[in-house]
Design an enzyme around this catalytic site. Sequence first.
Site, PDB file in Angstrom:
ATOM      1  N   ASN A 128     -14.475  -3.556  -5.374  1.00 56.25           N
ATOM      2  CA  ASN A 128     -14.058  -1.924  -6.002  1.00 56.25           C
ATOM      3  C   ASN A 128     -12.950  -0.853  -5.331  1.00 56.25           C
ATOM      4  OD1 ASN A 128     -15.164  -3.012  -8.417  1.00 56.25           O
ATOM      5  ND2 ASN A 128     -17.104  -2.651  -7.381  1.00 56.25           N
ATOM      6  N   GLU A 131      -8.934 -14.435  -2.507  1.00 55.11           N
ATOM      7  CA  GLU A 131      -9.955 -14.664  -2.221  1.00 55.11           C
ATOM      8  C   GLU A 131     -10.332 -16.076  -1.668  1.00 55.11           C
ATOM      9  OE1 GLU A 131     -12.501 -13.570  -3.178  1.00 55.11           O
ATOM     10  OE2 GLU A 131     -11.951 -12.553  -5.006  1.00 55.11           O
ATOM     11  N   GLY A 146     -21.969 -11.776  -5.697  1.00 58.21           N
ATOM     12  CA  GLY A 146     -22.189 -11.200  -4.457  1.00 58.21           C
ATOM     13  C   GLY A 146     -22.865  -9.697  -4.543  1.00 58.21           C
ATOM     14  N   ALA A 147     -20.426  -9.598  -4.243  1.00 56.39           N
ATOM     15  CA  ALA A 147     -20.945  -7.685  -4.165  1.00 56.39           C
ATOM     16  C   ALA A 147     -19.069  -7.959  -4.950  1.00 56.39           C
ATOM     17  CB  ALA A 147     -20.657  -7.226  -2.732  1.00 56.39           C
ATOM     18  N   GLU A 180     -15.912  -7.951   1.336  1.00 55.72           N
ATOM     19  CA  GLU A 180     -15.419  -6.945   0.802  1.00 55.72           C
ATOM     20  C   GLU A 180     -14.697  -6.058   0.923  1.00 55.72           C
ATOM     21  OE1 GLU A 180     -16.370  -7.885  -2.516  1.00 55.72           O
ATOM     22  OE2 GLU A 180     -18.021  -9.690  -1.784  1.00 55.72           O
TER      23      GLU A 180
HETATM   24  N1  TRP Z   1     -13.954 -10.832  -5.906  1.00 54.22           N
HETATM   25  C1  TRP Z   1     -15.835 -10.517  -5.887  1.00 54.22           C
HETATM   26  C2  TRP Z   1     -15.703 -10.772  -4.393  1.00 54.22           C
HETATM   27  O1  TRP Z   1     -15.364 -11.964  -4.487  1.00 54.22           O
HETATM   28  C3  TRP Z   1     -16.515 -11.180  -7.086  1.00 54.22           C
HETATM   29  C4  TRP Z   1     -16.969 -11.022  -8.219  1.00 54.22           C
HETATM   30  C5  TRP Z   1     -17.895  -9.431  -8.180  1.00 54.22           C
HETATM   31  C6  TRP Z   1     -17.319 -11.279  -9.193  1.00 54.22           C
HETATM   32  N2  TRP Z   1     -18.664  -9.383  -9.378  1.00 54.22           N
HETATM   33  C7  TRP Z   1     -18.384 -10.977 -10.116  1.00 54.22           C
HETATM   34  C8  TRP Z   1     -16.400 -12.416 -10.412  1.00 54.22           C
HETATM   35  C9  TRP Z   1     -18.366 -10.311 -11.459  1.00 54.22           C
HETATM   36  C10 TRP Z   1     -16.679 -12.631 -11.086  1.00 54.22           C
HETATM   37  C11 TRP Z   1     -17.549 -11.990 -11.892  1.00 54.22           C
HETATM   38  O2  TRP Z   1     -15.494 -10.897  -3.557  1.00 54.22           O
HETATM   39 ZN    ZN Z   2     -13.621 -11.826  -3.105  1.00 58.11          ZN
END
Ligand code: TRP
Ligand code: ZN
Length: 896
Positions: A266, A321, A262-263, A299
């Site tokens: 970073n 998470e 989804g997103a 995010e």
């Molecule tokens: N940390 C991201 C989220 O929750 C999850 C995520 C985005 C992710 N892209 C990814 C996890 C690629 C593994 C691989 O909100």
């Molecule tokens: Zn997350």
Amino acid sequence: MLRTDTPVTVYRKDYTPPAFTIDHVDLRFELDPRRTIVTSTLRFKRTQAAVPLVLAGQELELLAVTLEGEPFEGFQQDDETLTLPGLSTEGTLQIVTACKPDANTSLSGLYVSNGNFFTQCEAEGFRKITYFLDRPDVMTTFRVTLQADRAAYPVLLSNGNLVAERDLGDGRHEAVWEDPFKKPAYLFALVAGKLERIEETITSASGKEKLLQVWVEAQDLGKTRHAMDSLIHSIRWDEQRFGLELDLDRFMIVAVGDFNMGAMENKGLNIFNTKYVLANAETATDADFANIESVVGHEYFHNWTGNRVTCRDWFQLSLKEGLTVFRDQEFSADMMGDESGRAVKRIEDVRVLRQVQFPEDAGPMAHPVRPDSYEEINNFYTVTVYEKGAEVVRMYQTLLGREGFRKGMDLYFERHDGQAVTCDDFRAAMADANGRDLAQFGRWYSQAGTPVVDVRTAWDAQAGSLTLTLTQQCPKVGIETRPGTPDKLPFHIPFALGLVGADGHDLPLQLAGESQPGGTTRVLDFTEAEQTFLFVNLPKGARAPLPSLLRNFSAPVIVDVEYTDAELTFLLAHDSDAFNRWEAGQRLATRALLKLVADVQEERELTLDPALIQAFRAVLVDRTLSPAFREQALMLPAEAYLAERMGVADPAAIHRARQFMREALAHALQADLLAEYEANATPGDYSPDAISSGKRALRNLALGYLADSGSAQMQALAGEQYQQANNMTDRFAALAALVNSFAPGREAALADFYRRFENDALVVDKWFALQGMQRGSVGPHGGKRTIDTVRALMQHPAFNLRNPNRARSLIFSFCSGNPAQFHAEDGSGYEFWADQVLALDSINPQVAARLARVMDRWQKYALPLRERMHAALQRVAAAPSLSRDVREIVGKALAA
Ligand code: TRP
Ligand code: ZN
């Protein structure tokens, strides 16, 4: 791509702290899609004696290694590591590598999408960019220099603050970014290309100016307003609810069309799947608008829960998470406005949990919220870690109250800001801030499976007292069934309940031993295998009060209780807990549906109990209830949920039973449905607010039922709505009603829809998805299978396996959103599944592994399905070269 025949299992118990830290890293990128050169200069410190520095790296071409400016020669290299022995206690190392962004179809590491550069580093993608200590407990400050052709890549972005820009001559330019906060490598990001932005400046709670930007391709600029508003709402909400402020001067969101999830959070540079950024009335539905708000929130909230305090190791993933999903759920609930809106949000979240997480927790991939082992970490971004993890966090709040929970959060940040920590650290902060013993609560992190709570009551009419006996059970599941795993122990379950009197009102609750009643909803600490609670001082008489159990779904458990239909109808009409009103309706419908399934299997005549119709009618026409709630209450349990409730799943019978109930309700309630259809129009300009979207939801639910009644007039109504709609919610709902009721106009409408939106990728995804999920037709000349349509659509010029959204829209919609057609008796769905898993695996293992999970529950299906599923799994497992991702999934499914 990394391919392996011998899976390596990583264990939580093997965690050791890093032997080196990296205090600072300087990264220079000479961006070129074919060959990007990365120069990494890192300042290391050794924390243990006489150990080599082992850096992770994959698919990298190593060009040079220097130590303190001198060539370093004594290193060793293999497919996954670069080992440097004999380093002193601290020093500066420079590593030059090359990678190939435009050949990177895995969308992990540095890759190209539509001509622009993007990165995705979580969980272990940074090692595809440069050799590094790619583990979350190594936190470093980053300084990033980006160099690229100015015409092709006018925009150069990375984490933190822009500190310098200059021209390099020969058409190239450079930007330098500095992130003041230490972070693990998985939070690194860069973006380079032709992008445009909307921006806004806001003042934070403490009076500092913040620059907010949303970056997209030029043609999408008009679809960014909602994402920006969602970001501003998120910032305000975190200030108000948790006292957490944005710590950077600048916060950016960038949308990309090729993205695995989804997103991604970073630091200061969130990268989003376009699906969770772009929206306007014509192209996005109410659900899309709501999802954007929640993902933008999610995010953003990670900035504190994930980034400022991060995970010690990937087994702790739910630390960030589960907590962040809980936060985004609370944010969305608060944005809904009133109590009824909150309940609707809760219902939606619980529906996902039951439909997707409960099956996961009962299948071969079952794992605790904090797993003990994995082969490929990307396979553990699961509904258990996310959604059940959020339920675990919610239980703290239920046990400690909102204020107690806030105290725990404050202590968590006070203790751990800037650190990489564990789920136990979070639990300790909650316990210590509230002086509570949460030791037993820790079992929610270590034991998998969905506990089943059995409820018995005994009513003493003379004394006016009710004995409530709760028992809990949670047999071993998944890898817990392997020999040597310890026995499971009772969970600490916060069990919220009320007692409803004969007049439909809540009764004051007084437990034996208490001097007076306290409240009408009580959270019981249910901690033993079997526990008895005695409620006293209730109105004496023959009629026992009716318990309203697990109010607001206070714990992620299954409640087994023998309500009569009459009792459920009463709760549906009267329970003061809106969630449990819905729940009563779902229990009624589920019971009736499972009986119909048996009737289908035994070839008995199908009939619908008039009392059930009456109960549903009462909710439908009750205008004291919000339209959004009524829509939830009238939505029948999903086929996947029903399958899970059966000992042996029979998807064809489930579909027939459910469709029969829909049509029977549609006939019986036609006049009322039509009245609600008319009453819930939303004239005027489109707005995605909770009230309007609730009206559209009820109106479109009514339309779906009405079209399913088969009436030509009602299908014409859908056709009219399709043509006249001024927003995507109404247009798409009408299209779906036409398609799924086999209305004469369906093909023309599908063609029209494609023509209108063929240049909008996200809408074309909807078009594919609708067709992947469509019912199979049974016409006068026999049935038409959806698989044939799907196979034909794979040849459509707009289909593209490399784009995850597009692959998901057609393939996943069919394989997991269309159980009756996917599980066709001839096994055609399974053949298709195996073909696509293998095709995807050579392009993008993460996406392939998600698709592979569709077969998790193969053992639950009736013969011959079970055998055919098994054969398809074996076919995939036997393929000559599989990614670690897919190998783990099919390996575990076959071992079950
Ligand atoms: N940390 C991201 C989220 O929750 C999850 C995520 C985005 C992710 N892209 C990814 C996890 C690629 C593994 C691989 O909100
Ligand atoms: Zn997350």
